[in-house]
Scaffold this motif. Sequence first.
Motif, PDB file in Angstrom:
ATOM      1  N   PRO A 114      64.738  46.890 -16.250  1.00  0.00           N
ATOM      2  CA  PRO A 114      64.368  48.184 -16.842  1.00  0.00           C
ATOM      3  C   PRO A 114      63.206  48.098 -17.826  1.00  0.00           C
ATOM      4  N   PHE A 115      62.930  46.891 -18.360  1.00  0.00           N
ATOM      5  CA  PHE A 115      61.813  46.753 -19.298  1.00  0.00           C
ATOM      6  C   PHE A 115      60.467  47.035 -18.610  1.00  0.00           C
ATOM      7  N   ALA A 116      60.478  47.105 -17.285  1.00  0.00           N
ATOM      8  CA  ALA A 116      59.250  47.393 -16.534  1.00  0.00           C
ATOM      9  C   ALA A 116      58.639  48.725 -16.968  1.00  0.00           C
ATOM     10  N   ARG A 117      59.464  49.678 -17.371  1.00  0.00           N
ATOM     11  CA  ARG A 117      58.949  50.974 -17.818  1.00  0.00           C
ATOM     12  C   ARG A 117      58.099  50.830 -19.080  1.00  0.00           C
ATOM     13  N   GLN A 118      58.480  49.893 -19.945  1.00  0.00           N
ATOM     14  CA  GLN A 118      57.694  49.659 -21.146  1.00  0.00           C
ATOM     15  C   GLN A 118      56.359  49.018 -20.795  1.00  0.00           C
ATOM     16  N   LEU A 119      56.367  48.096 -19.849  1.00  0.00           N
ATOM     17  CA  LEU A 119      55.132  47.449 -19.421  1.00  0.00           C
ATOM     18  C   LEU A 119      54.203  48.428 -18.714  1.00  0.00           C
ATOM     19  N   ALA A 120      54.758  49.499 -18.180  1.00  0.00           N
ATOM     20  CA  ALA A 120      53.955  50.491 -17.460  1.00  0.00           C
ATOM     21  C   ALA A 120      53.095  51.337 -18.391  1.00  0.00           C
ATOM     22  N   ALA A 121      53.213  51.118 -19.697  1.00  0.00           N
ATOM     23  CA  ALA A 121      52.457  51.924 -20.661  1.00  0.00           C
ATOM     24  C   ALA A 121      50.961  51.634 -20.629  1.00  0.00           C
ATOM     25  N   GLY A 122      50.536  50.584 -19.948  1.00  0.00           N
ATOM     26  CA  GLY A 122      49.110  50.217 -19.916  1.00  0.00           C
ATOM     27  C   GLY A 122      48.409  50.720 -18.675  1.00  0.00           C
ATOM     28  N   GLY A 123      47.913  49.764 -17.855  1.00  0.00           N
ATOM     29  CA  GLY A 123      47.125  50.124 -16.683  1.00  0.00           C
ATOM     30  C   GLY A 123      47.883  50.968 -15.676  1.00  0.00           C
ATOM     31  N   PHE A 124      49.188  50.712 -15.514  1.00  0.00           N
ATOM     32  CA  PHE A 124      49.983  51.493 -14.571  1.00  0.00           C
ATOM     33  C   PHE A 124      49.983  52.971 -14.948  1.00  0.00           C
ATOM     34  N   HIS A 172      57.514  56.811  -8.136  1.00  0.00           N
ATOM     35  CA  HIS A 172      58.841  56.754  -7.518  1.00  0.00           C
ATOM     36  C   HIS A 172      59.309  55.304  -7.378  1.00  0.00           C
ATOM     37  N   GLN A 173      58.370  54.423  -7.044  1.00  0.00           N
ATOM     38  CA  GLN A 173      58.723  53.003  -6.898  1.00  0.00           C
ATOM     39  C   GLN A 173      59.187  52.427  -8.235  1.00  0.00           C
ATOM     40  N   LEU A 174      58.493  52.803  -9.310  1.00  0.00           N
ATOM     41  CA  LEU A 174      58.920  52.363 -10.642  1.00  0.00           C
ATOM     42  C   LEU A 174      60.282  52.951 -10.986  1.00  0.00           C
ATOM     43  N   THR A 196      50.361  47.465 -23.749  1.00  0.00           N
ATOM     44  CA  THR A 196      50.204  46.571 -22.604  1.00  0.00           C
ATOM     45  C   THR A 196      48.762  46.668 -22.148  1.00  0.00           C
ATOM     46  N   ARG A 197      48.009  45.571 -22.234  1.00  0.00           N
ATOM     47  CA  ARG A 197      46.566  45.666 -22.022  1.00  0.00           C
ATOM     48  C   ARG A 197      46.046  44.708 -20.968  1.00  0.00           C
ATOM     49  N   GLU A 198      46.855  44.347 -20.012  1.00  0.00           N
ATOM     50  CA  GLU A 198      46.384  43.470 -18.951  1.00  0.00           C
ATOM     51  C   GLU A 198      45.292  44.178 -18.150  1.00  0.00           C
ATOM     52  N   ASP A 199      44.135  43.543 -18.004  1.00  0.00           N
ATOM     53  CA  ASP A 199      42.991  44.105 -17.280  1.00  0.00           C
ATOM     54  C   ASP A 199      42.456  45.377 -17.928  1.00  0.00           C
ATOM     55  N   VAL A 200      42.749  45.608 -19.192  1.00  0.00           N
ATOM     56  CA  VAL A 200      42.248  46.784 -19.896  1.00  0.00           C
ATOM     57  C   VAL A 200      41.513  46.323 -21.144  1.00  0.00           C
ATOM     58  N   PHE A 201      40.320  46.895 -21.368  1.00  0.00           N
ATOM     59  CA  PHE A 201      39.534  46.534 -22.533  1.00  0.00           C
ATOM     60  C   PHE A 201      39.921  47.420 -23.717  1.00  0.00           C
TER      61      PHE A 201
END
Length: 362
Positions: A204-214, A195-197, A326-331
């Motif tokens: 709005p590009f935040a939704r694309q960045l959410a494809a990784g750890g989020f 809901h926060q997202l 998006t792979r921040e903190d993801v191996f």
Amino acid sequence: MKTEVLIIGLGLIGGSLAKALQRHEDVHVSGYDADALTARKAFKMGIIQSSPPSLEQAAAAADVIVFATPVGATVKLMEQSKYWDLKENVILTDTGSTKAQIMEAAAKLTHTFIGGHPMAGSHKSGVEAAKDVLFENAFYILTPGEETAEEDVEKLLGLLSVTKAKVKVLGAKEHDHMTAIVSHFPHLIAAALVHQLDREEQFPFARQLAAGGFRDTTRIASANPDMWRDITTQNNEMIVEQLDHWMDQMAHLREILQKNEPGPIHRFFAKAKETRDELPVAGHGAMYSVFDVYIDIPDVPGIISEVTGYLAEAGISIVNLRILETREDVFGILVLSFQTAEDRENAKRVFSERTAYDTYIS
């Protein structure tokens, strides 16, 4: 003489339990579903061994009756069961994810009722997704009433032994409190994060960045809203209690952040890491587990068919595959999901033997 088991509700859980119980040579499994087409399909697929024409007829012949229906429907069926011509020593049980409301209804019955909650699930639903291995290594909680005979509990334990689940006996309040902590409340948090997202309009590009750890963190927010509405209302007191604890924790965190001192902030994350790292890796918990392997692979044509080909040759089935952008903190760039921890370990071994790609288990 065969033990007659009736499964009422032939979805993923009911169907999988029906298949697993057929491992007993001296057990006959019949099934009933409010949707006659589902019952016929289950019979044709061999998930049940018979499909009686009426619920009352099936119940009258049963030694064990399993309500594999949503909690609200189960409570109604339990009320109806007072008017069924049941065997005197029949055992009734259920598969619901909350137990207090169920056990309260059970106290009004004249026949033995033992609450049950198999903590297993799948990315698929419906009778077509039923698997006899669904409960293997998963916790299966039983909540007998205070006056339930030990021999009845032992009988049900013996029946469930072929599921290869880790069966534990708990009180209903204890069960609901613990599942509120590790299952029900986390679903609320995941939904709140989404809901926060959703409220983010400035970038709005935040939704694309959410494809990784989020996306991984909030995976459980994609669960059936009808089911989670029911769970939340049925275990409301326990969940609200956890929300109160969470608000206290957030107030404490807000205070730490406002002071902006490196020491307390570091201790906050260090304690979280320590606790999380101590959690068991193997087996299932209260929520449906996805057993993921992360693989660092090169971006070249044919690489995915190569990797999945190795698994196919080894007879290892995957349930999902995705590529991380998006792979921040993801191996790893490729994520493969498996049904069981054993499949995941076998896949990791195959990759180690046949490739030079780095693999990780988070």
